[in-house]
Write a protein that holds these residues in place. Structure first.
Motif, mmCIF file in Angstrom:
data_model
loop_
_atom_site.group_PDB
_atom_site.id
_atom_site.type_symbol
_atom_site.label_atom_id
_atom_site.label_comp_id
_atom_site.label_asym_id
_atom_site.label_seq_id
_atom_site.Cartn_x
_atom_site.Cartn_y
_atom_site.Cartn_z
ATOM 1 N N LEU A 50 0.819 -1.207 0.000
ATOM 2 C CA LEU A 50 0.000 0.000 0.000
ATOM 3 C C LEU A 50 0.854 1.258 0.000
ATOM 4 C CD1 LEU A 50 -2.778 -0.997 2.561
ATOM 5 C CD2 LEU A 50 -2.944 -0.979 0.083
ATOM 6 N N VAL A 51 1.724 1.354 0.988
ATOM 7 C CA VAL A 51 2.578 2.533 1.105
ATOM 8 C C VAL A 51 3.902 2.097 1.732
ATOM 9 C CG1 VAL A 51 1.640 3.200 3.356
ATOM 10 C CG2 VAL A 51 2.660 4.928 1.899
ATOM 11 N N SER A 52 4.979 2.664 1.247
ATOM 12 C CA SER A 52 6.289 2.288 1.796
ATOM 13 C C SER A 52 6.455 2.910 3.181
ATOM 14 C CB SER A 52 7.407 2.758 0.865
ATOM 15 O OG SER A 52 7.501 4.166 0.913
ATOM 16 N N PRO A 53 7.281 2.272 4.027
ATOM 17 C CA PRO A 53 7.496 2.826 5.374
ATOM 18 C C PRO A 53 8.032 4.254 5.342
ATOM 19 C CG PRO A 53 8.317 0.579 5.271
ATOM 20 C CD PRO A 53 7.940 0.968 3.875
ATOM 21 N N ALA A 56 5.159 6.571 4.586
ATOM 22 C CA ALA A 56 4.260 6.651 5.747
ATOM 23 C C ALA A 56 4.825 7.597 6.798
ATOM 24 C CB ALA A 56 4.034 5.262 6.336
ATOM 25 N N TRP A 57 6.135 7.512 7.071
ATOM 26 C CA TRP A 57 6.754 8.400 8.064
ATOM 27 C C TRP A 57 6.715 9.843 7.588
ATOM 28 C CZ3 TRP A 57 6.868 7.027 12.734
ATOM 29 C CH2 TRP A 57 7.151 5.724 13.118
ATOM 30 N N THR A 58 6.938 10.053 6.309
ATOM 31 C CA THR A 58 6.889 11.416 5.770
ATOM 32 C C THR A 58 5.487 11.998 5.899
ATOM 33 O OG1 THR A 58 8.623 10.834 4.192
ATOM 34 C CG2 THR A 58 7.336 12.818 3.708
ATOM 35 N N TRP A 59 4.478 11.177 5.590
ATOM 36 C CA TRP A 59 3.088 11.647 5.696
ATOM 37 C C TRP A 59 2.749 11.988 7.142
ATOM 38 C CZ3 TRP A 59 -1.306 9.518 8.086
ATOM 39 C CH2 TRP A 59 -2.517 10.155 7.762
#
Length: 191
Positions: A50-53, A56-59
């Motif tokens: 779905l989304v790379s780690p 995800a941290w950046t978001w």
């Protein structure tokens, strides 16, 4: 009452938190499994499910600055309310429809339906009404008695109130029950 009896009484009169605990554990396990899968895919150089780690941290880091701010605030408030509800659910004691009856050093648990049935039987005897014309509901701290008199035969409300009070007092249940008695104005056709 001795400690083992007190524990048994508590267990039998309060609802467990098993369903909530299992649901939360399953959600946490699924979230950890997903995060672990994404991390393993990242280490193997494969594309994310779905989304790379890193994304995800950046978001998450930019979340406070995203627009519309009202939507972000509403989401935060929703998460806070869910957290508060879970905390309240953990702290508050869930009650089952049962009472503890004080009987010396013995532990006796009585279902609210049994108490209601016994009170109704006593009311029917005192009020001289057929079976089924006295409805009683017992909750955690209150017993509500409703009597439907037989047409043409008056019911002495004071004697019914006294009988209900005596009946409840004779059980000596914890928590104690308060009672309300209501005599209907319209009667049922006698049988």
């Amino acid at each position: 009452m001795s400690a083992p009896y007190a524990r048994i009484v508590r267990r039998e009169t309060h609802s467990p938190r098993t369903a909530t605990t299992i649901l939360l554990a399953v959600l946490i396990i699924l979230a950890c499994a997903y995060a672990g899968t994404e991390l393993i895919l990242r280490m193997l150089g494969q594309p994310a499910l779905l989304v790379s780690p890193a994304d995800a941290w950046t978001w998450l880091a930019t979340l406070p600055t995203l627009e519309p701010l009202a939507a972000i605030s509403a989401g935060g408030a929703l998460v806070a309310v869910v957290g508060l509800l879970l905390i309240l659910h953990a702290i508050r004691s869930g009650r089952l429809a049962r009472h503890e009856m004080v009987l010396g050093d013995r532990a006796v648990i009585v279902d609210n339906g049994v108490l209601a049935s016994a009170i109704a039987r006593r009311v029917e005897t005192v009020a001289r009404v057929p079976q089924g014309q006295a409805a009683v509901s017992v909750s955690h701290r209150r017993a509500i008695v409703e009597v439907t008199p037989t047409s043409g035969i008056p019911v002495d409300e004071e004697s019914v109130r006294r009988a209900v009070a005596e009946e409840i007092a004779s059980y000596d249940v914890r928590p104690a029950l308060r009672h309300t008695v209501h005599i209907k104005q319209t009667g049922a056709i006698g049988s």
